[in-house]
Write an enzyme that holds these catalytic residues in place. Structure first.
Site, PDB file in Angstrom:
ATOM      1  CB  ALA A 255      -0.922   0.017   1.213  1.00  0.00           C
ATOM      2  CG  ASP A 256       2.104   3.557  -2.814  1.00  0.00           C
ATOM      3  OD1 ASP A 256       3.201   4.128  -2.920  1.00  0.00           O
ATOM      4  OD2 ASP A 256       1.861   2.469  -3.351  1.00  0.00           O
TER       5      ASP A 256
END
EC number: 5.3.1.23
Length: 374
Positions: A255-256
């Site tokens: 995830a960012d």
């Protein structure tokens, strides 16, 4: 009991006063490291994706600013503690703008700025610079520990779930690159895969190629081959057929940014996998440290999605030749992230604190409560 961790690839080479970053845009054909000497160097490395992966971006930014500041002090360009403090604050703001979607970069530099604000600017320039160097080095060391915890928690949880239906070894599907090249060491989602491999519980990892930058094909496969991890590369469009025809125990992605309700910004194509996993009854997990959690953003509707140059789609990365016909009525849309709704994260969110499963009703996740956990 998990086995000891092995040595992994390193994309960040740091010693006091020196930082070199692996140019990941050239892998796997070339292994090239570039020295970071200035703040502009680290901005360019992040913007041009020579360094990529939310944790690696944050760590590299902190170390890059530290090295650039120390160099300016050493050559006399910054003569007082107040000049160093001002340079640090300006540099954090500058580098923070290099890529907008990954929250690790913003959180890291925001926190560093808050600490720089408290520095005693009456001290000599060298002492103020040294104080920031120590903060940046702590960011680097912390990320290694976070990854170790994520990989242990994730592997144990997935194995426990698999044993309920008689599986002793598991097969995992992933996208992009979330390994040692995307972090300071080991990785997040690929770190979970690594732990399964170290414990002899991994049947196979399937890696989506991840167009248009091919991080899966170029980087994840590269890491797996280097360490002997059993891996099968697939085209992005083959994921649905894979889930239908092969036993996939879990989809695990990185995830960012993870919003308050669990909506997750990650590499383009992640949303596709989540929809497919839901249809095929495959558990879908997001692996990220709490540094990636963003309780201040209510949902994915409020996340700025970075769009990059059309040439990334139309031009061959190696030959630099255009491979798509041009024309006045042709347009190119190249978002490099998408938003996976929290309700599709059916397995849970894996952090260094453990695995948080979804609630039965909306909102399926309360990110603030995860952040608040001891």
């Amino acid at each position: 009991m998990s086995r000891p961790h092995h040595a992994t690839l390193e994309s960040i080479k740091y010693t006091s006063g020196s930082l070199s970053l692996l140019d990941q845009s050239k892998l796997p054909l070339e292994t090239v490291f570039h020295d970071v000497l200035t703040v502009e160097d680290i901005w360019s490395a992040i913007k041009e994706m020579r360094v990529r992966g939310a944790p690696a971006i944050a760590v590299s930014a902190a170390l890059g600013i530290a090295v650039a500041t120390q160099r300016k002090v050493d050559c006399g360009a910054l003569k007082s503690g107040s000049e160093v403090q001002a340079f640090l604050l300006k540099s954090c703001d500058f580098v923070m703008a290099s890529r907008p979607t990954a929250v690790n970069l913003f959180n890291c530099l925001r926190d560093l700025k808050a600490q720089v604000d408290k520095f005693d600017s009456t001290k000599p320039a060298g002492e103020v610079a040294k104080a920031f160097v120590e903060l940046a080095e702590a960011v680097y060391a912390e990320d290694v520990g976070l990854n170790e915890s994520i990989m242990r928690h994730g592997a144990a949880h997935i194995l426990a779930a698999a044993k309920e239906y008689g599986r002793e070894k598991v097969s995992i599907l992933t996208i992009c690159n979330t390994g040692a090249l995307a972090t300071s060491r080991y990785g997040t989602a690929l770190g979970v895969v690594r732990q399964l491999f170290y414990d002899d519980k991994l049947e196979k990892v399937y890696a989506c190629e991840t167009r248009p930058w091919n991080q899966g094909a170029r980087l994840t496969v590269y890491e797996c081959v280097q360490e002997g991890i059993p891996c099968t590369l697939i085209c992005d469009g083959a994921a649905s057929s894979l889930m239908r025809s092969h036993k996939i125990d879990a989809v695990v992605v990185g995830a960012d940014r993870i919003c308050q309700n669990g909506d997750t910004a990650n590499k383009i194509g992640t949303y596709n996998l989540a929809v497919l996993a839901k249809f095929h009854g495959v558990k879908f997990y997001v692996a990220a440290s709490t540094k990636t959690l963003d309780a201040e953003t209510a949902s994915g509707d409020h996340v700025h999605i970075e769009e990059r140059e059309p040439t990334e789609i139309t031009t061959n990365m190696v030959t630099k030749q255009r491979v798509v016909v041009d024309g006045p009525h042709l347009s190119i849309w190249n978002p490099v992230f998408d938003i996976t709704p929290g309700e599709l994260i059916t397995g849970g969110i894996i952090t260094e604190k453990g695995v948080q499963g979804p609630a039965a009703s909306t909102p399926h996740y309360d990110i603030a409560s995860i952040v608040a956990q001891e």
